[in-house]
Design a protein around this motif. Sequence first.
Motif, PDB file in Angstrom:
ATOM      1  N   ASP A  10     -32.717 -13.474 -40.005  1.00  0.00           N
ATOM      2  CA  ASP A  10     -33.737 -13.005 -39.051  1.00  0.00           C
ATOM      3  C   ASP A  10     -34.841 -14.026 -38.827  1.00  0.00           C
ATOM      4  OD1 ASP A  10     -32.467 -10.640 -38.549  1.00  0.00           O
ATOM      5  OD2 ASP A  10     -33.585  -9.495 -40.047  1.00  0.00           O
ATOM      6  N   ASN A  11     -35.357 -14.588 -39.913  1.00  0.00           N
ATOM      7  CA  ASN A  11     -36.530 -15.451 -39.809  1.00  0.00           C
ATOM      8  C   ASN A  11     -36.095 -16.897 -39.997  1.00  0.00           C
ATOM      9  OD1 ASN A  11     -39.189 -16.016 -39.445  1.00  0.00           O
ATOM     10  ND2 ASN A  11     -39.853 -15.399 -41.489  1.00  0.00           N
ATOM     11  N   VAL A  12     -35.852 -17.585 -38.889  1.00  0.00           N
ATOM     12  CA  VAL A  12     -35.245 -18.911 -38.974  1.00  0.00           C
ATOM     13  C   VAL A  12     -35.949 -19.868 -38.027  1.00  0.00           C
ATOM     14  CG1 VAL A  12     -33.460 -18.445 -37.229  1.00  0.00           C
ATOM     15  CG2 VAL A  12     -32.994 -20.078 -39.052  1.00  0.00           C
ATOM     16  N   GLN A  13     -35.963 -21.128 -38.388  1.00  0.00           N
ATOM     17  CA  GLN A  13     -36.588 -22.176 -37.567  1.00  0.00           C
ATOM     18  C   GLN A  13     -35.489 -22.870 -36.755  1.00  0.00           C
ATOM     19  OE1 GLN A  13     -39.980 -23.433 -37.928  1.00  0.00           O
ATOM     20  NE2 GLN A  13     -39.884 -25.632 -37.629  1.00  0.00           N
ATOM     21  N   ILE A  14     -35.478 -22.647 -35.444  1.00  0.00           N
ATOM     22  CA  ILE A  14     -34.506 -23.292 -34.558  1.00  0.00           C
ATOM     23  C   ILE A  14     -35.273 -24.100 -33.513  1.00  0.00           C
ATOM     24  CG2 ILE A  14     -32.622 -22.974 -32.907  1.00  0.00           C
ATOM     25  CD1 ILE A  14     -31.634 -21.874 -35.410  1.00  0.00           C
ATOM     26  N   PRO A  15     -34.993 -25.385 -33.299  1.00  0.00           N
ATOM     27  CA  PRO A  15     -34.057 -26.199 -34.079  1.00  0.00           C
ATOM     28  C   PRO A  15     -34.526 -26.362 -35.523  1.00  0.00           C
ATOM     29  CG  PRO A  15     -35.278 -27.561 -32.505  1.00  0.00           C
ATOM     30  CD  PRO A  15     -35.655 -26.154 -32.230  1.00  0.00           C
ATOM     31  N   CYS A  16     -33.552 -26.657 -36.413  1.00  0.00           N
ATOM     32  CA  CYS A  16     -33.827 -26.701 -37.862  1.00  0.00           C
ATOM     33  C   CYS A  16     -34.428 -28.043 -38.256  1.00  0.00           C
ATOM     34  CB  CYS A  16     -32.559 -26.415 -38.636  1.00  0.00           C
ATOM     35  SG  CYS A  16     -31.813 -24.834 -38.235  1.00  0.00           S
ATOM     36  N   VAL A  17     -35.634 -28.280 -37.726  1.00  0.00           N
ATOM     37  CA  VAL A  17     -36.374 -29.519 -37.972  1.00  0.00           C
ATOM     38  C   VAL A  17     -37.813 -29.115 -38.293  1.00  0.00           C
ATOM     39  CG1 VAL A  17     -37.140 -31.708 -36.971  1.00  0.00           C
ATOM     40  CG2 VAL A  17     -34.918 -30.778 -36.328  1.00  0.00           C
ATOM     41  N   ALA A  18     -38.419 -29.785 -39.275  1.00  0.00           N
ATOM     42  CA  ALA A  18     -39.802 -29.449 -39.650  1.00  0.00           C
ATOM     43  C   ALA A  18     -40.496 -30.699 -40.170  1.00  0.00           C
ATOM     44  CB  ALA A  18     -39.806 -28.334 -40.687  1.00  0.00           C
ATOM     45  N   ASP A  73     -36.435 -16.185 -47.432  1.00  0.00           N
ATOM     46  CA  ASP A  73     -37.693 -15.502 -47.763  1.00  0.00           C
ATOM     47  C   ASP A  73     -38.240 -14.881 -46.479  1.00  0.00           C
ATOM     48  OD1 ASP A  73     -40.383 -14.890 -48.259  1.00  0.00           O
ATOM     49  OD2 ASP A  73     -40.660 -16.587 -49.616  1.00  0.00           O
ATOM     50  N   PRO A  74     -38.372 -13.554 -46.434  1.00  0.00           N
ATOM     51  CA  PRO A  74     -38.835 -12.905 -45.195  1.00  0.00           C
ATOM     52  C   PRO A  74     -40.207 -13.380 -44.728  1.00  0.00           C
ATOM     53  CG  PRO A  74     -38.824 -11.348 -47.049  1.00  0.00           C
ATOM     54  CD  PRO A  74     -38.113 -12.579 -47.507  1.00  0.00           C
ATOM     55  N   LYS A  75     -40.990 -13.979 -45.653  1.00  0.00           N
ATOM     56  CA  LYS A  75     -42.340 -14.445 -45.282  1.00  0.00           C
ATOM     57  C   LYS A  75     -42.328 -15.879 -44.739  1.00  0.00           C
ATOM     58  CE  LYS A  75     -43.792 -13.462 -49.498  1.00  0.00           C
ATOM     59  NZ  LYS A  75     -42.595 -12.758 -49.980  1.00  0.00           N
ATOM     60  N   ARG A  76     -41.145 -16.521 -44.774  1.00  0.00           N
ATOM     61  CA  ARG A  76     -41.064 -17.914 -44.348  1.00  0.00           C
ATOM     62  C   ARG A  76     -39.817 -18.126 -43.482  1.00  0.00           C
ATOM     63  NH1 ARG A  76     -44.272 -21.302 -47.227  1.00  0.00           N
ATOM     64  NH2 ARG A  76     -42.857 -23.079 -47.130  1.00  0.00           N
ATOM     65  N   ARG A  77     -39.898 -19.087 -42.579  1.00  0.00           N
ATOM     66  CA  ARG A  77     -38.769 -19.373 -41.693  1.00  0.00           C
ATOM     67  C   ARG A  77     -37.779 -20.292 -42.414  1.00  0.00           C
ATOM     68  NH1 ARG A  77     -43.260 -20.417 -38.957  1.00  0.00           N
ATOM     69  NH2 ARG A  77     -42.863 -22.633 -38.624  1.00  0.00           N
ATOM     70  N   LEU A  78     -36.519 -19.910 -42.404  1.00  0.00           N
ATOM     71  CA  LEU A  78     -35.488 -20.712 -43.057  1.00  0.00           C
ATOM     72  C   LEU A  78     -35.151 -21.934 -42.204  1.00  0.00           C
ATOM     73  CD1 LEU A  78     -33.422 -20.825 -45.455  1.00  0.00           C
ATOM     74  CD2 LEU A  78     -31.779 -19.765 -43.877  1.00  0.00           C
ATOM     75  N   ILE A  79     -35.163 -23.105 -42.841  1.00  0.00           N
ATOM     76  CA  ILE A  79     -34.692 -24.329 -42.182  1.00  0.00           C
ATOM     77  C   ILE A  79     -33.209 -24.518 -42.489  1.00  0.00           C
ATOM     78  CG2 ILE A  79     -35.001 -26.829 -41.947  1.00  0.00           C
ATOM     79  CD1 ILE A  79     -37.872 -26.407 -43.079  1.00  0.00           C
ATOM     80  N   GLY A  80     -32.820 -24.240 -43.726  1.00  0.00           N
ATOM     81  CA  GLY A  80     -31.418 -24.343 -44.110  1.00  0.00           C
ATOM     82  C   GLY A  80     -31.245 -24.063 -45.592  1.00  0.00           C
ATOM     83  N   GLY A 136     -40.090 -36.349 -40.968  1.00  0.00           N
ATOM     84  CA  GLY A 136     -40.111 -35.026 -41.585  1.00  0.00           C
ATOM     85  C   GLY A 136     -38.745 -34.638 -42.130  1.00  0.00           C
ATOM     86  N   THR A 137     -38.432 -33.358 -42.037  1.00  0.00           N
ATOM     87  CA  THR A 137     -37.221 -32.809 -42.649  1.00  0.00           C
ATOM     88  C   THR A 137     -36.299 -32.254 -41.571  1.00  0.00           C
ATOM     89  OG1 THR A 137     -38.742 -32.014 -44.350  1.00  0.00           O
ATOM     90  CG2 THR A 137     -36.470 -31.294 -44.536  1.00  0.00           C
ATOM     91  N   PHE A 138     -34.986 -32.448 -41.738  1.00  0.00           N
ATOM     92  CA  PHE A 138     -34.039 -31.766 -40.851  1.00  0.00           C
ATOM     93  C   PHE A 138     -32.827 -31.275 -41.638  1.00  0.00           C
ATOM     94  CE2 PHE A 138     -32.339 -36.149 -40.431  1.00  0.00           C
ATOM     95  CZ  PHE A 138     -30.964 -35.932 -40.526  1.00  0.00           C
TER      96      PHE A 138
END
Length: 534
Positions: free
Chosen positions: A328-336, A245-252, A262-264
């Motif tokens: 393009d829009n990703v959360q690195i590291p993939c932890v939230a 979703d371009p409006k949100r950062r992808l975790i995976g 949390g989530t990883f």
Amino acid sequence: MKTSFNLEKYGIETEKIYRNSSVPVLYELGLRLEKGTAISNVGALMTYSGEKTGRSPKDKRIVRHPDSENNIDWGPINIGLDEHTFMVNHERALDFLNICDHLYVVDAFAGWDPKYRLKVRIICTRAYHALFMQNMLIMPTAEELENFGEPDYVVLNAGGFPANRYTSEMTSKTSVDLNLERKEIVILGTQYAGEMKKGIFSVMNYLMPLENVLPMHCSANVGEKDDVTILFGLSGTGKTTLSADPKRRLIGDDEHCWTDQGTFNIEGGCYAKAINLSEENEPDIYNAIKFGTVLENVVYDKFTREVDYTDTSITQNTRASYPIEYIDNVQIPCVAGHPENIIFLTCDAFGVLPPVSKLTPEQASYHFISGYTAKVAGTEMGVTEPQATFSACFGAAFMMWHPNKYAELLAEKIKEHKATAWLVNTGWTGGAHGVGSRMSLKYTRAMIDAIHNNDFDNVEFTTDEEFGVQIPLSCPNVPSEILIPKNTWEDKEQYQEVKKKLVGLFNENFKKFEADVNSEIVEAGPKADFTLQS
């Protein structure tokens, strides 16, 4: 000449080892040595997996061992294997690996959270497999690789060599065997790369509940306010598409864990279905296909090397594997953080489930254990009726404990962190398959946007009479008439008949779980006492 790195401790004496090779090196080797390998017009590596173009779940085996056998939900999914037969297959794999001119090794991590991550070693015979797993795992830095040490789990992929069908307990020339005590996975008779990825996921599905962590077959993303959403769903429901979703950062897009912190993401990449892929409908995935991406079993123009994503003549299961940073829009590291919203995606080809509805915690547990979607039946003998598919926890093929173990962990975490659960139907509207039409992706995206924007906080809801879920009566950018499925059907009596059938299928499927789940969850299922309404 021997390199400093060798595999002699595993009984493998092959001298030429390519360990954590660069992408260009793997391209060169794949193109030169592996049949069916080519470069697409945008630079992706197009590969052919051979006879098997999907997983072989009936050929998966787990070694029975006193240390773990009481934890495993034995049955048609988790099929037992004795230690001796495992060692026969293990020896067969070593024999094959030892006659190879060269081998590939990938040393990498499964799990972005250092507290829970596994060190994984892949030993394989194809550049395609090495690049695939370098995309799908989390690659170590040069320093981490230098200090990698002994891996926690080893995958011996001898998939180019068949299992012996006359070996005890073998059902075909394909065998995927997991030994939790030896910490090894042995693959014979299939070159489909997804077996390695899902083998590691199965291991995480076993290990994580031992630490009160919930492993999940889901995608996940995070918004501007760091609000996390996880999306469960079986193949074809939109799990990968809707998480990009371009409006949100992808975790995976496929495999995650929910811990006390949390989530990883378990993986370092994405594995997207490529069938009917288009820039218009799935721009993030479409644009991630470039140099370094593996395209599996696609059909392409031999002159231009342009891929035809609509061509399913090799398989309907065409796939793209790419590193997560290609989005393009990703959360690195993939932890939230902890999820605020949990979305169960279903593709209901019966056309009777609402396109969006809110669930109670008990209903969430019920639908999680059910894991429902519906596939469109083939046209043989003129039959076009949908077929219901139930896969516990939206990933039964990879769940090693009883589904209730995962359902209890989910319920506990939903309650503790006050998450809201939703059911989103990406399937049919206006009638079942053959009469109605597939729900517009634009409308589904708008409904998920409404969940994220809290737009349903102040709208009126109605209760579905049979399923008991709460249906919002309005949603921004979605025609209100499609929110209530019955309103979209011309034949209201037929709607009730089809819905009655689906309720019966849910109830029949859940019977096998009733003895092991609490009565509140059983009661949260759909009710079968129908009265036809005009």
